[in-house]
Design a protein around this motif. Sequence first.
Motif, PDB file in Angstrom:
ATOM      1  N   LEU A   9      10.361  14.802 -11.174  1.00  0.00           N
ATOM      2  CA  LEU A   9       8.948  14.718 -11.523  1.00  0.00           C
ATOM      3  C   LEU A   9       8.475  13.284 -11.661  1.00  0.00           C
ATOM      4  O   LEU A   9       7.275  13.033 -11.791  1.00  0.00           O
ATOM      5  CB  LEU A   9       8.676  15.478 -12.824  1.00  0.00           C
ATOM      6  N   GLU A  10       9.383  12.311 -11.670  1.00  0.00           N
ATOM      7  CA  GLU A  10       9.001  10.918 -11.809  1.00  0.00           C
ATOM      8  C   GLU A  10       8.347  10.430 -10.518  1.00  0.00           C
ATOM      9  O   GLU A  10       8.692  10.875  -9.427  1.00  0.00           O
ATOM     10  CB  GLU A  10      10.228  10.061 -12.136  1.00  0.00           C
ATOM     11  N   PRO A  11       7.414   9.477 -10.630  1.00  0.00           N
ATOM     12  CA  PRO A  11       6.745   8.978  -9.419  1.00  0.00           C
ATOM     13  C   PRO A  11       7.710   8.200  -8.538  1.00  0.00           C
ATOM     14  O   PRO A  11       8.631   7.555  -9.019  1.00  0.00           O
ATOM     15  CB  PRO A  11       5.634   8.073  -9.977  1.00  0.00           C
ATOM     16  N   THR A  12       7.474   8.267  -7.242  1.00  0.00           N
ATOM     17  CA  THR A  12       8.350   7.634  -6.283  1.00  0.00           C
ATOM     18  C   THR A  12       7.522   6.954  -5.196  1.00  0.00           C
ATOM     19  O   THR A  12       6.490   7.471  -4.793  1.00  0.00           O
ATOM     20  CB  THR A  12       9.282   8.673  -5.620  1.00  0.00           C
ATOM     21  N   ARG A  13       7.992   5.846  -4.740  1.00  0.00           N
ATOM     22  CA  ARG A  13       7.316   5.136  -3.662  1.00  0.00           C
ATOM     23  C   ARG A  13       7.443   5.936  -2.374  1.00  0.00           C
ATOM     24  O   ARG A  13       8.533   6.264  -1.926  1.00  0.00           O
ATOM     25  CB  ARG A  13       7.945   3.753  -3.498  1.00  0.00           C
ATOM     26  N   ILE A  14       6.282   6.251  -1.757  1.00  0.00           N
ATOM     27  CA  ILE A  14       6.302   7.076  -0.548  1.00  0.00           C
ATOM     28  C   ILE A  14       5.581   6.408   0.608  1.00  0.00           C
ATOM     29  O   ILE A  14       5.385   7.026   1.661  1.00  0.00           O
ATOM     30  CB  ILE A  14       5.658   8.457  -0.799  1.00  0.00           C
ATOM     31  N   GLY A  15       5.174   5.159   0.478  1.00  0.00           N
ATOM     32  CA  GLY A  15       4.506   4.473   1.568  1.00  0.00           C
ATOM     33  C   GLY A  15       4.038   3.096   1.153  1.00  0.00           C
ATOM     34  O   GLY A  15       4.210   2.684   0.003  1.00  0.00           O
ATOM     35  N   GLU A  16       3.465   2.367   2.099  1.00  0.00           N
ATOM     36  CA  GLU A  16       2.992   1.012   1.850  1.00  0.00           C
ATOM     37  C   GLU A  16       1.553   0.860   2.311  1.00  0.00           C
ATOM     38  O   GLU A  16       1.120   1.517   3.258  1.00  0.00           O
ATOM     39  CB  GLU A  16       3.872  -0.003   2.587  1.00  0.00           C
ATOM     40  N   ILE A  17       0.822  -0.040   1.650  1.00  0.00           N
ATOM     41  CA  ILE A  17      -0.559  -0.305   2.018  1.00  0.00           C
ATOM     42  C   ILE A  17      -0.895  -1.715   1.546  1.00  0.00           C
ATOM     43  O   ILE A  17      -0.354  -2.200   0.543  1.00  0.00           O
ATOM     44  CB  ILE A  17      -1.505   0.741   1.370  1.00  0.00           C
ATOM     45  N   ARG A  18      -1.753  -2.398   2.291  1.00  0.00           N
ATOM     46  CA  ARG A  18      -2.138  -3.758   1.922  1.00  0.00           C
ATOM     47  C   ARG A  18      -3.158  -3.721   0.789  1.00  0.00           C
ATOM     48  O   ARG A  18      -3.979  -2.797   0.710  1.00  0.00           O
ATOM     49  CB  ARG A  18      -2.735  -4.493   3.118  1.00  0.00           C
ATOM     50  N   PRO A  19      -3.151  -4.722  -0.106  1.00  0.00           N
ATOM     51  CA  PRO A  19      -4.122  -4.725  -1.214  1.00  0.00           C
ATOM     52  C   PRO A  19      -5.567  -4.668  -0.741  1.00  0.00           C
ATOM     53  O   PRO A  19      -6.394  -4.003  -1.362  1.00  0.00           O
ATOM     54  CB  PRO A  19      -3.817  -6.049  -1.937  1.00  0.00           C
ATOM     55  N   SER A  20      -5.893  -5.352   0.359  1.00  0.00           N
ATOM     56  CA  SER A  20      -7.278  -5.340   0.831  1.00  0.00           C
ATOM     57  C   SER A  20      -7.709  -3.957   1.292  1.00  0.00           C
ATOM     58  O   SER A  20      -8.894  -3.614   1.234  1.00  0.00           O
ATOM     59  CB  SER A  20      -7.451  -6.346   1.974  1.00  0.00           C
ATOM     60  N   GLN A  21      -6.765  -3.119   1.748  1.00  0.00           N
ATOM     61  CA  GLN A  21      -7.116  -1.777   2.185  1.00  0.00           C
ATOM     62  C   GLN A  21      -7.561  -0.894   1.024  1.00  0.00           C
ATOM     63  O   GLN A  21      -8.269   0.095   1.229  1.00  0.00           O
ATOM     64  CB  GLN A  21      -5.933  -1.127   2.901  1.00  0.00           C
ATOM     65  N   LEU A  22      -7.156  -1.230  -0.198  1.00  0.00           N
ATOM     66  CA  LEU A  22      -7.578  -0.462  -1.363  1.00  0.00           C
ATOM     67  C   LEU A  22      -9.058  -0.686  -1.678  1.00  0.00           C
ATOM     68  O   LEU A  22      -9.633   0.009  -2.512  1.00  0.00           O
ATOM     69  CB  LEU A  22      -6.729  -0.841  -2.577  1.00  0.00           C
ATOM     70  N   ILE A  23      -9.673  -1.659  -1.016  1.00  0.00           N
ATOM     71  CA  ILE A  23     -11.092  -1.912  -1.181  1.00  0.00           C
ATOM     72  C   ILE A  23     -11.876  -1.440   0.037  1.00  0.00           C
ATOM     73  O   ILE A  23     -12.971  -0.912  -0.074  1.00  0.00           O
ATOM     74  CB  ILE A  23     -11.357  -3.413  -1.424  1.00  0.00           C
ATOM     75  N   THR A  24     -11.296  -1.606   1.223  1.00  0.00           N
ATOM     76  CA  THR A  24     -12.057  -1.374   2.451  1.00  0.00           C
ATOM     77  C   THR A  24     -11.905   0.038   3.016  1.00  0.00           C
ATOM     78  O   THR A  24     -12.889   0.670   3.404  1.00  0.00           O
ATOM     79  CB  THR A  24     -11.647  -2.382   3.524  1.00  0.00           C
ATOM     80  N   THR A  25     -10.682   0.550   3.102  1.00  0.00           N
ATOM     81  CA  THR A  25     -10.468   1.806   3.826  1.00  0.00           C
ATOM     82  C   THR A  25      -9.708   2.866   3.053  1.00  0.00           C
ATOM     83  O   THR A  25      -9.800   4.043   3.390  1.00  0.00           O
ATOM     84  CB  THR A  25      -9.700   1.534   5.136  1.00  0.00           C
ATOM     85  N   SER A  26      -8.951   2.490   2.043  1.00  0.00           N
ATOM     86  CA  SER A  26      -8.059   3.452   1.380  1.00  0.00           C
ATOM     87  C   SER A  26      -8.087   3.294  -0.126  1.00  0.00           C
ATOM     88  O   SER A  26      -7.037   3.225  -0.772  1.00  0.00           O
ATOM     89  CB  SER A  26      -6.622   3.284   1.900  1.00  0.00           C
ATOM     90  N   GLY A  27      -9.268   3.239  -0.698  1.00  0.00           N
ATOM     91  CA  GLY A  27      -9.384   3.053  -2.137  1.00  0.00           C
ATOM     92  C   GLY A  27      -9.342   4.358  -2.902  1.00  0.00           C
ATOM     93  O   GLY A  27      -8.928   5.406  -2.392  1.00  0.00           O
ATOM     94  N   VAL A  28      -9.776   4.290  -4.151  1.00  0.00           N
ATOM     95  CA  VAL A  28      -9.778   5.464  -5.031  1.00  0.00           C
ATOM     96  C   VAL A  28     -10.598   6.584  -4.388  1.00  0.00           C
ATOM     97  O   VAL A  28     -11.726   6.377  -3.944  1.00  0.00           O
ATOM     98  CB  VAL A  28     -10.375   5.101  -6.401  1.00  0.00           C
TER      99      VAL A  28
END
Length: 615
Positions: free
Chosen positions: A6-25
């Motif tokens: 049940l613990e969180p696990t890393r399942i992929g990578e993304i660039r910090p800028s993408q969290l603003i432009t294309t893949s944010g909240v």
Amino acid sequence: MSRNPLEPTRIGEIRPSQLITTSGVGAVVDLPGMSVIVRGLDEWKPGIEIDEARLLAQVRQVLPDAGITKLLAAPYDPSASKDPTTRIGIPTTTFPRWLRCPACRQLLPIDGAEQLKLIHRWGRRPDMAKWIHTNCPKQNGGETKRRPCIPARFVVACSHGHIDEFPYIDFVHKNAATPCPGPQLRLNDAGSVLGPRVTITCTACGARRNIAEASGTRGADTLPYCRGRHPHLQIFEDCHEPLKLMVLGASNLWFNDTLTALHLPSESREYAIATLIEHNWQILGSGMETKVLRAVISGMPALHALSDFTDEQLAQAIEIERERRQSHDRQSQPEAVDLLGAEWKMFSHPTTQLHDDDFLAEETAAPEGFSTFVAGVVKVHRLREVTASVGFTRIDAPYNLEQRHVERAPLARNRVGWVPAVERRGEGIFIQLNEDLVAKWCNRAENHEDIKRLRAANDQWRLNRGLPTGTHLPVPRLLLIHTLSHLLLRRVALECGYSATSIRERLYVGTTEQPTAGFLLSTAASDSEGTLGGLVALGDQRFLGRLLDQVREDARTCSSDPHCAEYLPEPPSDQLHGAACHACLFASETSCEAGNRWLHRGVLADLGSGLAIDW
């Protein structure tokens, strides 16, 4: 030692800028083995604070009730590449939770499905986790050899920013009064001369229905009303809007609503020390003694500029910054700030004497043959831009050029006190147009038929979204500046070495009371060294004149003519562009400030209407 599943696990990578432009909240992100939605800020671990007072003030003005006091970068762990099980990252939730077996085409829900199993290679590649159909009749072999289930391709969304699973069971059974006791769904794709046909079948009772019945303007009648689901916040709200069928991965499934500010230097010596303390507050605001402070300043090259100030000046400046930050916490009414006005003042009167590590602008001569149209050209060798996210929309892009009447979805359930931001460094070219020529043309174009049609389309656009009709936008001026910006952006991208998607525009249209006429084309990167100078080099007189000649030719023709050249919105259309299309003017979502609205080649080239400016 075994890990709790049940613990969180890393399942992929993304660039910090993408969290603003294309893949944010709230965005749905495709990862190698699954599709996920980015969780709200309540679940994030805050990153490093980004200092940009002007942008923070603007964010507080847009979100007055959110209690925003900080701009924070995405959490980052430099050891993540070495430790794939790191806990530093962005939390996500699997969405949609309906999967399709690629072999037998059965639709399976993750929740409560005994036929699905998550295969996770803990020791080697946790980012390659996948769901498999354990009872698939068309696959043999071990679990690791089975083909992974893929996300079901359909979801539903509403204009208030809600998104939900497609109601497969209710849809295929047409909301029958007597439900199927044990529905077993299968999704079939069948090609035909009329295009692909997607059919959902219940193998338990034989019910069958084409997905096309849920699409289009009449599709909402076959779907239930929105139940107000925000899966990124894991909450439901009161909402009864009609739902719209969406395809997973559609570009209008998520639009980020952002604010951007450029760093501007100041001639004031006091402002210089205040800015340096603001940018390094995590170090200088820790309350260290004077001797320790001096040692830190001498040991950090970024703080060497503070060596010229006395102990009293440093102490006073640090105390002023501490009081400013505390006042932000107590402030009930955020101060008004004009981001574009300050930038226009800087660019329209540039000087190399006014610069710092994050800003350097140099005025250059206007290209020959365009001196009556172009009032000034500024090569921005160094710039720093900070972009903050204040929400997101679905179906319709946020309308940023007027008052911010947008149905914005929230980033968090509670008042977290911060919003995500990213800072980038790069270069740019600023072009200022001749105000007298622009003003004279705007007065002539104000009552032109093309302008009237676009104003009517804007009224329809606002009416369709429940907004008051009428606009305060200077439509002719906006069309002229925005169209020229797009044409030059597309032409520059062919020569500067940067892709068109990495070049951004920034429009300076002003208001009716304070008109301005100019735009900035810039490119920036998250790297601290910025970019390589390929864009700013094109601001030289010998290059820019040739580019503007080519822009003039580009405005005259389009591969979609005559359809493109003759297009104008007809009532009751709400399309906010004239002669413009993907072949001639439209730019990527990351480049355009207005969502490819307010574009018309007819303002720069004679397309038969007599609207064009003489340049």
